[in-house]
Design an enzyme around this catalytic site. Sequence first.
Site, PDB file in Angstrom:
ATOM      1  N   HIS A  96     -10.273  -5.506  -2.932  1.00  0.00           N
ATOM      2  CA  HIS A  96      -8.928  -5.711  -2.378  1.00  0.00           C
ATOM      3  C   HIS A  96      -9.030  -6.034  -0.899  1.00  0.00           C
ATOM      4  O   HIS A  96      -9.928  -5.576  -0.208  1.00  0.00           O
ATOM      5  CB  HIS A  96      -8.035  -4.489  -2.594  1.00  0.00           C
ATOM      6  CG  HIS A  96      -8.613  -3.184  -2.146  1.00  0.00           C
ATOM      7  ND1 HIS A  96      -9.533  -2.478  -2.885  1.00  0.00           N
ATOM      8  CD2 HIS A  96      -8.407  -2.451  -1.019  1.00  0.00           C
ATOM      9  CE1 HIS A  96      -9.852  -1.376  -2.249  1.00  0.00           C
ATOM     10  NE2 HIS A  96      -9.188  -1.330  -1.106  1.00  0.00           N
ATOM     11  N   HIS A 118      -6.851  -5.732   2.569  1.00  0.00           N
ATOM     12  CA  HIS A 118      -5.692  -5.146   3.240  1.00  0.00           C
ATOM     13  C   HIS A 118      -5.095  -6.196   4.176  1.00  0.00           C
ATOM     14  O   HIS A 118      -5.820  -6.783   4.992  1.00  0.00           O
ATOM     15  CB  HIS A 118      -6.111  -3.955   4.124  1.00  0.00           C
ATOM     16  CG  HIS A 118      -6.661  -2.776   3.396  1.00  0.00           C
ATOM     17  ND1 HIS A 118      -5.927  -1.628   3.173  1.00  0.00           N
ATOM     18  CD2 HIS A 118      -7.877  -2.538   2.853  1.00  0.00           C
ATOM     19  CE1 HIS A 118      -6.666  -0.732   2.544  1.00  0.00           C
ATOM     20  NE2 HIS A 118      -7.865  -1.263   2.331  1.00  0.00           N
ATOM     21  N   ASP A 138       0.859  -1.187   0.000  1.00  0.00           N
ATOM     22  CA  ASP A 138       0.000   0.000   0.000  1.00  0.00           C
ATOM     23  C   ASP A 138       0.896   1.237   0.000  1.00  0.00           C
ATOM     24  O   ASP A 138       1.882   1.314   0.732  1.00  0.00           O
ATOM     25  CB  ASP A 138      -0.901  -0.005   1.249  1.00  0.00           C
ATOM     26  CG  ASP A 138      -2.033   1.010   1.131  1.00  0.00           C
ATOM     27  OD1 ASP A 138      -3.199   0.582   1.088  1.00  0.00           O
ATOM     28  OD2 ASP A 138      -1.737   2.232   1.065  1.00  0.00           O
ATOM     29  N   ILE A 139       0.548   2.193  -0.812  1.00  0.00           N
ATOM     30  CA  ILE A 139       1.380   3.380  -0.992  1.00  0.00           C
ATOM     31  C   ILE A 139       1.303   4.330   0.226  1.00  0.00           C
ATOM     32  O   ILE A 139       2.194   5.161   0.415  1.00  0.00           O
ATOM     33  CB  ILE A 139       0.982   4.123  -2.304  1.00  0.00           C
ATOM     34  CG1 ILE A 139       2.144   4.901  -2.877  1.00  0.00           C
ATOM     35  CG2 ILE A 139      -0.244   4.967  -2.128  1.00  0.00           C
ATOM     36  CD1 ILE A 139       3.297   4.050  -3.344  1.00  0.00           C
TER      37      ILE A 139
HETATM   38  P1  5GP Z   1      -9.915   1.503   0.412  1.00  0.00           P
HETATM   39  O1  5GP Z   1     -10.488   1.540  -0.981  1.00  0.00           O
HETATM   40  O2  5GP Z   1      -9.841   0.108   0.957  1.00  0.00           O
HETATM   41  O3  5GP Z   1     -10.630   2.447   1.333  1.00  0.00           O
HETATM   42  O4  5GP Z   1      -8.413   2.048   0.346  1.00  0.00           O
HETATM   43  C1  5GP Z   1      -7.626   1.924  -0.802  1.00  0.00           C
HETATM   44  C2  5GP Z   1      -6.179   1.745  -0.408  1.00  0.00           C
HETATM   45  O5  5GP Z   1      -5.413   1.751  -1.605  1.00  0.00           O
HETATM   46  C3  5GP Z   1      -5.616   2.841   0.499  1.00  0.00           C
HETATM   47  O6  5GP Z   1      -5.003   2.249   1.632  1.00  0.00           O
HETATM   48  C4  5GP Z   1      -4.594   3.565  -0.388  1.00  0.00           C
HETATM   49  O7  5GP Z   1      -3.448   4.000   0.319  1.00  0.00           O
HETATM   50  C5  5GP Z   1      -4.247   2.513  -1.422  1.00  0.00           C
HETATM   51  N1  5GP Z   1      -3.912   3.061  -2.735  1.00  0.00           N
HETATM   52  C6  5GP Z   1      -4.631   3.976  -3.426  1.00  0.00           C
HETATM   53  N2  5GP Z   1      -4.040   4.244  -4.607  1.00  0.00           N
HETATM   54  C7  5GP Z   1      -2.928   3.473  -4.655  1.00  0.00           C
HETATM   55  C8  5GP Z   1      -1.894   3.298  -5.639  1.00  0.00           C
HETATM   56  O8  5GP Z   1      -1.886   3.910  -6.708  1.00  0.00           O
HETATM   57  N3  5GP Z   1      -0.906   2.436  -5.335  1.00  0.00           N
HETATM   58  C9  5GP Z   1      -0.875   1.730  -4.154  1.00  0.00           C
HETATM   59  N4  5GP Z   1       0.140   0.886  -3.972  1.00  0.00           N
HETATM   60  N5  5GP Z   1      -1.832   1.859  -3.215  1.00  0.00           N
HETATM   61  C10 5GP Z   1      -2.846   2.726  -3.466  1.00  0.00           C
END
Ligand code: 5GP
Length: 131
Positions: free
Chosen positions: A93, A95, A29-30
Amino acid sequence: MASIFSRIVAGEIPCYKVAETDTCLAFLDINPMAKGHLLCIPKKEIDYIFDLDDAQFTDLQLFSKRVAKALKQAVQCIRVGVAVQGLDVPHAHIHLIPLNSPDDLDFKRADRPKFTPEEFQQLAAEIARHF
Ligand code: 5GP
């Protein structure tokens, strides 16, 4: 329009890749909540995780289990935590987050750890070594 994760799968956007099968991909995660926080995704873009069919859902879960075991070997932690949110990126996804404290699973925490590109790269390689 393709999700940002589909663009990662296609190689259009870089990621710190940890593990891959024909159907799933894991990458760091970035904006990690803890060192080693990573995401496991199906390569096929489906927004909501509970819209995956049984075979796709099982495949992603078993992939995540295997990645979690590699993560636990590579990163010091008490346990690997699991979370599904999907409020930001509309591509299913899971985590996986190394836990040393309950705060490590707090999506609202402000003091997230920072890593250089070299540190991300080394970490991804170390987890990949155990996959
Ligand atoms: P959620 O959709 O579960 O709320 O969060 C999405 C997750 O994806 C976040 O933790 C965010 O930091 C991560 N994320 C969003 N865009 C990118 C990206 O371009 N690259 C990576 N490696 N992680 C990402």
